[in-house]
Design a protein around this motif. Structure first.
Motif, PDB file in Angstrom:
ATOM      1  N   UNK A   1       0.809  -1.226   0.000  1.00 52.07           N
ATOM      2  CA  UNK A   1       0.000   0.000   0.000  1.00 52.07           C
ATOM      3  C   UNK A   1       0.838   1.269   0.000  1.00 52.07           C
ATOM      4  N   UNK A   2       2.074   1.178   0.465  1.00 51.05           N
ATOM      5  CA  UNK A   2       2.914   2.379   0.499  1.00 51.05           C
ATOM      6  C   UNK A   2       3.164   2.939  -0.895  1.00 51.05           C
ATOM      7  N   UNK A   3       3.027   2.101  -1.922  1.00 50.12           N
ATOM      8  CA  UNK A   3       3.231   2.571  -3.285  1.00 50.12           C
ATOM      9  C   UNK A   3       2.119   3.522  -3.722  1.00 50.12           C
ATOM     10  N   UNK A   4       0.924   3.352  -3.156  1.00 53.81           N
ATOM     11  CA  UNK A   4      -0.242   4.085  -3.641  1.00 53.81           C
ATOM     12  C   UNK A   4      -0.123   5.595  -3.433  1.00 53.81           C
ATOM     13  N   UNK A   5       0.172   6.090  -2.218  1.00 53.03           N
ATOM     14  CA  UNK A   5       0.299   7.545  -2.089  1.00 53.03           C
ATOM     15  C   UNK A   5       1.449   8.119  -2.907  1.00 53.03           C
ATOM     16  N   UNK A   6       2.504   7.333  -3.080  1.00 51.83           N
ATOM     17  CA  UNK A   6       3.617   7.795  -3.906  1.00 51.83           C
ATOM     18  C   UNK A   6       3.170   7.998  -5.353  1.00 51.83           C
ATOM     19  N   UNK A   7       2.449   7.030  -5.902  1.00 53.47           N
ATOM     20  CA  UNK A   7       2.040   7.117  -7.297  1.00 53.47           C
ATOM     21  C   UNK A   7       0.959   8.172  -7.510  1.00 53.47           C
ATOM     22  N   UNK A   8       0.031   8.276  -6.572  1.00 53.04           N
ATOM     23  CA  UNK A   8      -0.974   9.328  -6.693  1.00 53.04           C
ATOM     24  C   UNK A   8      -0.328  10.708  -6.609  1.00 53.04           C
ATOM     25  N   UNK A   9       0.691  10.819  -5.788  1.00 50.08           N
ATOM     26  CA  UNK A   9       1.440  12.079  -5.708  1.00 50.08           C
ATOM     27  C   UNK A   9       2.163  12.384  -7.009  1.00 50.08           C
ATOM     28  N   UNK A  10       2.747  11.350  -7.621  1.00 55.57           N
ATOM     29  CA  UNK A  10       3.373  11.544  -8.932  1.00 55.57           C
ATOM     30  C   UNK A  10       2.349  12.090  -9.924  1.00 55.57           C
ATOM     31  N   UNK A  11       1.166  11.489  -9.936  1.00 51.95           N
ATOM     32  CA  UNK A  11       0.143  11.907 -10.884  1.00 51.95           C
ATOM     33  C   UNK A  11      -0.286  13.349 -10.637  1.00 51.95           C
ATOM     34  N   UNK A  12      -0.403  13.720  -9.372  1.00 49.23           N
ATOM     35  CA  UNK A  12      -0.811  15.080  -9.033  1.00 49.23           C
ATOM     36  C   UNK A  12       0.219  16.105  -9.487  1.00 49.23           C
TER      37      UNK A  12
END
Length: 295
Positions: A58-69
């Motif tokens: 799950x730690x990957x999820x906020x990282x990737x959503x942050x990349x997208x933002x």
């Protein structure tokens, strides 16, 4: 306009243990949003979908959503989640609350890593798939060719779930005609369900070193005949593709492998299907000369 419906980003030291395979040494390095931006700009790609990278955490999820933002080309994220998570509904709601959560467009589990070819028949898996649909998300099917029959049953029994088949179910392209036989029938059984679309992605990697457009063409043709252009989408599978081809070569190879199509059909494959299925907030189709770059 070109939309890349399938690429990855990763930093190997953050838990991408699958990259420890000696055969993957060529891609065992960080791939960042800055790297992505350089690649897509050079290839004439306007928007992309960032797909979970096999870390299964799950730690990957906020990282990737942050990349997208923070990264303009990334228009959506297909994040990892355990499809058998009994609290999946709450988990997905939590993803939505994260920074960039509005860019969450789909979920993927590593079904291909499950030994059981009938894994998608399990009741707990079916409940998870339904929860993904209830959250308004797409489920990306990353499956082996022998798992396609179970995928077809899941799609038939869960018509409310929008499924996207990654990499055409990983056909045995290296086997040539022998690789077409059973795979094409299983692909057709899956395509019967109108809630399924598929990605023309990962094909050069499946073909392996020494791949040719001629080797790809029969598999691409079967996909077009089976799904139609409006249910197919281009995906680079960068940086995995770098094992055998660079980004621009992958884009051009697909354009060359496609059978004769109208300009509108090519636009569907290179932008329209992904935009529609993932509900991407992108500009008008056709604005970037898709047909000129996809020939």
């Amino acid at each position: 306009m070109i939309v890349d419906a399938h690429h990855h980003l990763w930093r190997p030291e953050r838990g991408y243990t699958w990259l420890d395979d000696p055969e993957l040494a060529g891609i065992r390095r960080p791939f960042t949003p800055q790297d992505l931006r350089a690649e897509v700009t050079a290839a004439g790609v306007r928007h992309t979908v960032l797909v979970e990278g096999g870390r299964c955490h799950r730690d990957e999820v906020p990282e990737f959503l942050g990349y997208a933002a923070d990264t303009e080309p990334i228009a959506g994220v297909v994040a990892w989640a355990d499809v058998t998570d009994p609290d999946l509904t709450d988990t997905l709601a939590g993803y939505r609350r994260m920074r960039g959560g509005e860019l969450l467009v789909g979920i993927r589990s590593q079904i291909q890593g499950e030994p059981d070819p009938d894994y998608l028949d399990r009741p707990e898996v079916r409940r998870g798939l339904a929860a993904v649909a209830d959250a308004g998300l797409v489920f990306d099917l990353v499956v082996r060719a022998d798992q396609l029959p179970a995928a077809a049953r899941a799609a038939r029994d869960l018509p409310q779930v929008p499924f996207v088949l990654d990499h055409l179910g990983k056909p045995r392209i290296r086997a040539g005609v022998a690789g077409l036989a059973g795979w094409s029938a299983d692909l057709a059984a899956l395509a019967v369900s109108p809630n399924v679309t598929a990605k023309l992605s990962g094909l050069v990697t499946e073909a392996g070193p020494g791949w040719t457009v001629a080797a790809l063409r029969p598999f691409v043709t079967v996909a077009v005949d089976t799904f139609g252009a409006s249910r197919l989408m281009f995906g680079s599978d960068w940086p995995v593709c770098l094992l055998v081809a660079d980004y621009g070569t992958v884009r051009d190879a697909l354009g060359a492998a496609l059978p004769p199509l109208s300009a509108a059909e090519r636009d569907e494959i290179f932008a329209g299907t992904a935009t529609r299925v993932y509900r991407l907030a992108v500009g008008p189709e056709g604005a970037d000369g898709c047909n000129a770059t996809a020939r």
